[in-house]
Design a protein around this motif. Structure first.
Motif, mmCIF file in Angstrom:
data_model
loop_
_atom_site.group_PDB
_atom_site.id
_atom_site.type_symbol
_atom_site.label_atom_id
_atom_site.label_comp_id
_atom_site.label_asym_id
_atom_site.label_seq_id
_atom_site.Cartn_x
_atom_site.Cartn_y
_atom_site.Cartn_z
ATOM 1 N N THR A 193 0.832 -1.200 0.000
ATOM 2 C CA THR A 193 0.000 0.000 0.000
ATOM 3 C C THR A 193 0.868 1.252 0.000
ATOM 4 N N ILE A 194 1.911 1.236 0.816
ATOM 5 C CA ILE A 194 2.833 2.384 0.841
ATOM 6 C C ILE A 194 3.479 2.582 -0.518
ATOM 7 N N ARG A 195 3.905 1.477 -1.154
ATOM 8 C CA ARG A 195 4.469 1.591 -2.509
ATOM 9 C C ARG A 195 3.438 2.127 -3.494
ATOM 10 N N ALA A 196 2.184 1.730 -3.313
ATOM 11 C CA ALA A 196 1.133 2.158 -4.249
ATOM 12 C C ALA A 196 0.918 3.660 -4.218
ATOM 13 N N VAL A 197 1.005 4.259 -3.023
ATOM 14 C CA VAL A 197 0.740 5.695 -2.936
ATOM 15 C C VAL A 197 1.992 6.526 -3.220
ATOM 16 N N THR A 198 3.171 5.920 -3.135
ATOM 17 C CA THR A 198 4.401 6.693 -3.333
ATOM 18 C C THR A 198 5.069 6.445 -4.686
ATOM 19 N N SER A 199 4.661 5.402 -5.411
ATOM 20 C CA SER A 199 5.281 5.084 -6.695
ATOM 21 C C SER A 199 4.681 5.909 -7.823
ATOM 22 N N GLU A 200 5.531 6.461 -8.637
ATOM 23 C CA GLU A 200 5.060 7.250 -9.772
ATOM 24 C C GLU A 200 4.393 6.391 -10.839
ATOM 25 N N GLU A 201 4.476 5.054 -10.693
ATOM 26 C CA GLU A 201 3.840 4.163 -11.669
ATOM 27 C C GLU A 201 2.321 4.130 -11.530
ATOM 28 N N THR A 202 1.781 4.510 -10.367
ATOM 29 C CA THR A 202 0.363 4.272 -10.106
ATOM 30 C C THR A 202 -0.492 5.514 -10.355
ATOM 31 N N GLU A 203 -1.743 5.244 -10.683
ATOM 32 C CA GLU A 203 -2.722 6.320 -10.835
ATOM 33 C C GLU A 203 -3.009 6.957 -9.477
ATOM 34 N N LEU A 204 -2.970 6.154 -8.422
ATOM 35 C CA LEU A 204 -3.200 6.701 -7.082
ATOM 36 C C LEU A 204 -2.203 7.812 -6.768
ATOM 37 N N HIS A 205 -0.934 7.559 -7.064
ATOM 38 C CA HIS A 205 0.099 8.565 -6.802
ATOM 39 C C HIS A 205 -0.186 9.831 -7.602
ATOM 40 N N LYS A 206 -0.576 9.677 -8.856
ATOM 41 C CA LYS A 206 -0.859 10.849 -9.696
ATOM 42 C C LYS A 206 -2.006 11.671 -9.119
ATOM 43 N N VAL A 207 -3.052 10.998 -8.664
ATOM 44 C CA VAL A 207 -4.200 11.712 -8.106
ATOM 45 C C VAL A 207 -3.825 12.433 -6.822
ATOM 46 N N LEU A 208 -3.108 11.740 -5.935
ATOM 47 C CA LEU A 208 -2.699 12.366 -4.674
ATOM 48 C C LEU A 208 -1.795 13.568 -4.931
ATOM 49 N N THR A 209 -0.858 13.414 -5.845
ATOM 50 C CA THR A 209 0.077 14.506 -6.149
ATOM 51 C C THR A 209 -0.634 15.699 -6.763
ATOM 52 N N SER A 210 -1.686 15.430 -7.542
ATOM 53 C CA SER A 210 -2.426 16.537 -8.158
ATOM 54 C C SER A 210 -3.113 17.400 -7.102
ATOM 55 N N HIS A 211 -3.396 16.814 -5.945
ATOM 56 C CA HIS A 211 -3.985 17.585 -4.853
ATOM 57 C C HIS A 211 -2.910 18.336 -4.081
ATOM 58 N N SER A 212 -1.785 17.639 -3.805
ATOM 59 C CA SER A 212 -0.674 18.238 -3.068
ATOM 60 C C SER A 212 0.561 17.385 -3.276
ATOM 61 N N ALA A 213 1.685 17.999 -3.536
ATOM 62 C CA ALA A 213 2.925 17.248 -3.752
ATOM 63 C C ALA A 213 3.329 16.457 -2.509
ATOM 64 N N GLU A 214 2.918 16.942 -1.331
ATOM 65 C CA GLU A 214 3.283 16.270 -0.081
ATOM 66 C C GLU A 214 2.306 15.160 0.307
#
Length: 414
Positions: free
Chosen positions: A95-116
């Motif tokens: 799960t941690i890899r899923a939210v922090t990896s640039e490969e996932t759509e989850l990471h893209k969505v989270l980053t679009s809200h805030s880089a942190e």
């Protein structure tokens, strides 16, 4: 939040059973990690809304905690916990890899809200987020994950053991700002006792159910055989170009490849392996697909007598033509992730449950210091059983009951 739900990594949870192989025992237990995750998200939102009436919660902290509650299970392997040991993965790390990896759509969505935001969500899941009180709502002994799955699993299985007063717990949750922790006001102590008792009985009656655990034993045995055959260079069928092929080769998977595998991949391969040339893989796959599961007995005998019984029972299995390493499985409670009985012993402080003791001069104390009922649960429950083919049920039962009569006779003489 809607974009996170629409991400393919989260939609995959529709294809991961919440109770793993629970549907082999409880015909209604077809619910998914998807519905459970939405439930956890709903609960964290309600709790934060109520706490905001009395405490100052920053918008960025609220966003991180809500996202973490929603995504806490995205890393689950097929059939939930049943395959984590086989695949040598842990769902929280994935799960941690899923939210922090640039490969996932989850990471893209989270980053679009805030880089942190991806890093903050990861910290909530791994338990290093500050303020700790908010992170405890997502991961502790009294968190929205457990609050949801107890009621949901109780509903879907038809077992009433998981019922407790959720509304009263939500109403009684408070923040100890000085110690940065969640606690339950004195008016909610009985509701927490009920919640912990619900956990105790759900583990004993549902999550440790013989048939459910037997189904998991057959599944793991079949996968272990497939892995062993592949390791020795023998041909094991797998879908061409599928990530599951890399699982059989024990090759490292990228995070994207992990998310390509769900319950349906495992079922599909087991259906194909029913026709495998290897008789053990074929037989185990047929047993799993056709629900011809192993029998199971609890070893409720003195510990000093178990070794002899296990050796003799294992010999019976071998003499019947079954390879004991695949057909004689020991099952222990400690093998179950998130073993269900609350105890403060061995738990780090952030994981413990704290309650308000008294009304006139209230103190915040760990719940087992306050509640005799919780102290009783802390004594735990030992599970040690063996699973084996139904074909050898009678001789093993005779061995087991013969041992029991011998013990009883010996005790009577003494």
């Amino acid at each position: 939040m809607i974009r996170l739900i629409d991400a393919p990594e989260f939609q995959r949870l529709r294809r991961i059973k919440q109770l793993g192989l629970g549907f082999y025992t409880y015909q209604g237990a077809e619910h998914s990690r998807f519905t459970h995750s939405l439930g956890a998200w709903h609960l964290i939102t309600r709790i934060l809304d109520r706490l905001t009436d009395s405490y100052s919660i920053r918008a960025e902290d609220r966003a991180a905690v809500r996202a973490a509650a929603l995504l806490h299970d995205v890393g689950h392997a097929p059939f939930s916990h049943a395959m984590e040991k086989i695949l040598n993965v842990h769902h929280e790390q994935l799960t941690i890899r899923a939210v922090t990896s640039e490969e996932t759509e989850l990471h893209k969505v989270l980053t679009s809200h805030s880089a942190e935001l991806p890093g903050r969500v990861a910290k909530v899941i791994e338990g290093t987020f500050k303020p700790s009180a908010l992170a405890q709502l997502v991961s502790s002994q009294l968190d929205v994950d457990r609050m949801d799955y107890l009621l949901r699993d109780s509903l879907m299985t038809g077992a009433k053991y998981g019922l407790y007063d959720l509304e009263w717990i939500i109403n009684a949750l408070q923040i100890d700002e000085a110690a940065d922790r969640i606690y339950v006001a004195a008016r909610g102590v009985f509701a927490v006792e009920e919640y912990l008792q619900a956990r105790y009985y759900m583990f004993r009656q549902v999550y440790f159910h013989r048939t459910l655990r037997s189904a998991e034993a057959v599944l793991r045995a079949a996968l272990q055989r497939a892995l062993e055959l592949a390791r020795s260079g023998q041909e094991v069928w797998s879908a061409p170009d599928a990530s599951f092929k890399k699982v059989l080769q024990r090759a490292s998977l990228t995070i994207s490849e992990h998310f390509e595998i769900d319950d349906s991949d495992v079922i599909f391969h087991l259906k194909q392996w029913q026709r495998a040339s290897d008789p053990i893989l074929s037989d185990l796959s047929q047993r799993f697909v056709g629900r011809r599961l192993f029998k199971a007995i609890d070893l409720d005998m003195p510990i000093e007598e178990r070794g002899d019984f296990l050796n003799r029972a294992r010999t019976i299995v071998a003499q019947a033509g079954f390879a004991p390493e695949y057909y004689f499985i020991e099952d222990r409670a400690s093998d179950v992730p998130y073993y269900g009985y609350y105890t403060a012993e061995g738990e780090e402080p952030r994981k413990r449950i704290y309650v308000e003791d008294g009304y006139a001069r209230p103190q915040i104390r760990e719940i087992s210091d306050v509640s005799e009922a919780v102290r009783g649960l802390g004594r735990g429950y030992e599970l040690h059983r063996v699973c084996f083919p139904a074909e050898v049920k009678e001789p093993i039962y005779r061995l087991y009951h013969g041992e029991g009569r011998a013990r009883h006779t010996s005790a009577s003489r003494n």
